[in-house]
Design a protein around this motif. Structure first.
Motif, PDB file in Angstrom:
ATOM      1  N   VAL A 162       0.875  -1.173   0.000  1.00 25.75           N
ATOM      2  CA  VAL A 162       0.000   0.000   0.000  1.00 25.75           C
ATOM      3  C   VAL A 162       0.909   1.219   0.000  1.00 25.75           C
ATOM      4  O   VAL A 162       1.767   1.372   0.876  1.00 25.75           O
ATOM      5  CB  VAL A 162      -0.933   0.008   1.223  1.00 25.75           C
ATOM      6  CG1 VAL A 162      -1.778   1.276   1.241  1.00 25.75           C
ATOM      7  CG2 VAL A 162      -1.827  -1.225   1.227  1.00 25.75           C
ATOM      8  N   HIS A 163       0.740   2.058  -0.983  1.00 23.73           N
ATOM      9  CA  HIS A 163       1.620   3.204  -1.181  1.00 23.73           C
ATOM     10  C   HIS A 163       1.721   4.053   0.086  1.00 23.73           C
ATOM     11  O   HIS A 163       0.705   4.468   0.661  1.00 23.73           O
ATOM     12  CB  HIS A 163       1.088   4.067  -2.336  1.00 23.73           C
ATOM     13  CG  HIS A 163       1.933   5.264  -2.641  1.00 23.73           C
ATOM     14  ND1 HIS A 163       3.095   5.188  -3.384  1.00 23.73           N
ATOM     15  CD2 HIS A 163       1.796   6.571  -2.284  1.00 23.73           C
ATOM     16  CE1 HIS A 163       3.629   6.392  -3.488  1.00 23.73           C
ATOM     17  NE2 HIS A 163       2.858   7.248  -2.821  1.00 23.73           N
ATOM     18  N   GLY A 164       2.964   4.274   0.538  1.00 21.73           N
ATOM     19  CA  GLY A 164       3.209   5.165   1.659  1.00 21.73           C
ATOM     20  C   GLY A 164       3.228   4.521   3.025  1.00 21.73           C
ATOM     21  O   GLY A 164       3.567   5.188   4.009  1.00 21.73           O
ATOM     22  N   CYS A 165       2.887   3.227   3.120  1.00 19.40           N
ATOM     23  CA  CYS A 165       2.890   2.538   4.416  1.00 19.40           C
ATOM     24  C   CYS A 165       4.290   2.040   4.765  1.00 19.40           C
ATOM     25  O   CYS A 165       5.160   1.908   3.890  1.00 19.40           O
ATOM     26  CB  CYS A 165       1.898   1.387   4.415  1.00 19.40           C
ATOM     27  SG  CYS A 165       0.167   1.904   4.412  1.00 19.40           S
ATOM     28  N   ILE A 166       4.511   1.754   6.047  1.00 18.19           N
ATOM     29  CA  ILE A 166       5.806   1.267   6.524  1.00 18.19           C
ATOM     30  C   ILE A 166       5.754  -0.244   6.637  1.00 18.19           C
ATOM     31  O   ILE A 166       4.817  -0.799   7.223  1.00 18.19           O
ATOM     32  CB  ILE A 166       6.165   1.903   7.882  1.00 18.19           C
ATOM     33  CG1 ILE A 166       6.264   3.429   7.735  1.00 18.19           C
ATOM     34  CG2 ILE A 166       7.486   1.344   8.417  1.00 18.19           C
ATOM     35  CD1 ILE A 166       6.501   4.154   9.057  1.00 18.19           C
ATOM     36  N   TYR A 167       6.776  -0.900   6.102  1.00 19.34           N
ATOM     37  CA  TYR A 167       6.838  -2.360   6.089  1.00 19.34           C
ATOM     38  C   TYR A 167       8.198  -2.834   6.595  1.00 19.34           C
ATOM     39  O   TYR A 167       9.195  -2.105   6.532  1.00 19.34           O
ATOM     40  CB  TYR A 167       6.648  -2.904   4.666  1.00 19.34           C
ATOM     41  CG  TYR A 167       5.274  -2.683   4.093  1.00 19.34           C
ATOM     42  CD1 TYR A 167       4.280  -3.660   4.194  1.00 19.34           C
ATOM     43  CD2 TYR A 167       4.959  -1.496   3.437  1.00 19.34           C
ATOM     44  CE1 TYR A 167       3.018  -3.457   3.662  1.00 19.34           C
ATOM     45  CE2 TYR A 167       3.702  -1.281   2.902  1.00 19.34           C
ATOM     46  CZ  TYR A 167       2.736  -2.270   3.019  1.00 19.34           C
ATOM     47  OH  TYR A 167       1.476  -2.073   2.500  1.00 19.34           O
ATOM     48  N   VAL A 168       8.225  -4.073   7.060  1.00 24.43           N
ATOM     49  CA  VAL A 168       9.474  -4.793   7.243  1.00 24.43           C
ATOM     50  C   VAL A 168       9.640  -5.676   6.015  1.00 24.43           C
ATOM     51  O   VAL A 168       8.729  -6.423   5.647  1.00 24.43           O
ATOM     52  CB  VAL A 168       9.476  -5.639   8.530  1.00 24.43           C
ATOM     53  CG1 VAL A 168      10.716  -6.522   8.586  1.00 24.43           C
ATOM     54  CG2 VAL A 168       9.433  -4.734   9.750  1.00 24.43           C
ATOM     55  N   VAL A 169      10.791  -5.572   5.380  1.00 30.17           N
ATOM     56  CA  VAL A 169      11.043  -6.326   4.148  1.00 30.17           C
ATOM     57  C   VAL A 169      12.361  -7.065   4.262  1.00 30.17           C
ATOM     58  O   VAL A 169      13.264  -6.665   5.009  1.00 30.17           O
ATOM     59  CB  VAL A 169      11.062  -5.410   2.908  1.00 30.17           C
ATOM     60  CG1 VAL A 169       9.714  -4.710   2.729  1.00 30.17           C
ATOM     61  CG2 VAL A 169      12.194  -4.389   2.974  1.00 30.17           C
ATOM     62  N   ASN A 170      12.453  -8.145   3.520  1.00 26.70           N
ATOM     63  CA  ASN A 170      13.706  -8.881   3.375  1.00 26.70           C
ATOM     64  C   ASN A 170      14.204  -8.613   1.964  1.00 26.70           C
ATOM     65  O   ASN A 170      13.560  -9.005   0.983  1.00 26.70           O
ATOM     66  CB  ASN A 170      13.468 -10.382   3.601  1.00 26.70           C
ATOM     67  CG  ASN A 170      14.763 -11.176   3.614  1.00 26.70           C
ATOM     68  OD1 ASN A 170      15.633 -10.986   2.775  1.00 26.70           O
ATOM     69  ND2 ASN A 170      14.888 -12.100   4.560  1.00 26.70           N
TER      70      ASN A 170
END
Length: 223
Positions: A162-170
């Motif tokens: 979702v554009h602009g949201c904060i995520y944890v990514v690998n």
């Protein structure tokens, strides 16, 4: 040969019951594992021993390893110390850190303890309580939004960007916490809220190296 910490069959039954509790209880684990309610109830009552296949399903749904069920772990014991009723969910806290900086290589995914959150609180944040977990954030790239040393609550059911949201990514084995933005040219930008860090733009061909772990729905700084 029996593992020296495995102990009796009754101890194994107790750890399976603990894992079900860590996973949110019988009702939640029915949905997570697909194991019938009656079977899980027997495991909780410790009147039946879980098969290898069911123990593996329970471990995965509870966020622990099969070894922790077989041989014991601090995480499974800690759920008894958390005073949490039916309105609370016990979230596993993993021994991993998401880098709010240049990236931290994932070397461990052990559950270190359990933190209880009110289900209604997480739902109000737009999260699915039974699909959340907790990790640490290290670094200053998300300052001032997320201070260094913050605890992150991640909803693993939210992996669509979702554009602009904060995520944890690998990203290529490195665990990052970033704000994600989609572009019209199909690039995805990894944005740091700290302006001293440049925006990293991933080409469509690079996205195969990006795995979204989950959306950050809540964070707090431990004093």
């Amino acid at each position: 040969m029996m593992h020296p910490n495995m102990g009796s069959e009754q101890a194994l039954r107790s750890r399976v019951a603990d894992a079900i509790a860590v996973g949110g209880g019988v009702s939640a684990m029915v949905d997570k594992t697909g194991i019938p309610l009656g079977t899980l109830s027997k495991y909780v009552a410790q009147s039946s021993t879980a098969s290898f296949a069911n123990a593996a399903k329970i471990a995965s749904a509870a966020g622990v390893t099969l070894d922790e069920i077989a041989f014991g772990s601090r995480a499974l014991a800690l759920h008894r110390t958390v005073e949490a009723g039916p309105d609370f969910v016990r979230l596993p806290r993993y021994d991993v850190q998401a880098s709010a900086g240049a990236g931290i290589n994932v070397t461990s995914e052990l559950v270190t303890d359990i933190i209880a959150f009110e289900r209604g609180f997480l739902r109000d944040l737009g999260a699915a309580p039974d699909h959340c977990s907790v990790i640490w954030a290290r670094g200053d790239s998300m300052v001032p939004t997320i201070p260094d040393g913050s605890i992150l609550v991640i909803d693993h059911s939210q992996i669509e960007l979702v554009h602009g949201c904060i995520y944890v990514v690998n990203l290529g084995g490195d665990l990052l916490v970033k704000r994600l933005r989609r572009r019209l040219d199909s690039f995805v930008e990894l944005v740091s809220d700290n302006p001293i860090y440049p925006v990293e733009a991933l080409r469509p061909a690079d996205l195969e190296h990006l795995r979204v772990v989950g959306r950050v729905v809540y964070f707090c700084r431990v004093p």
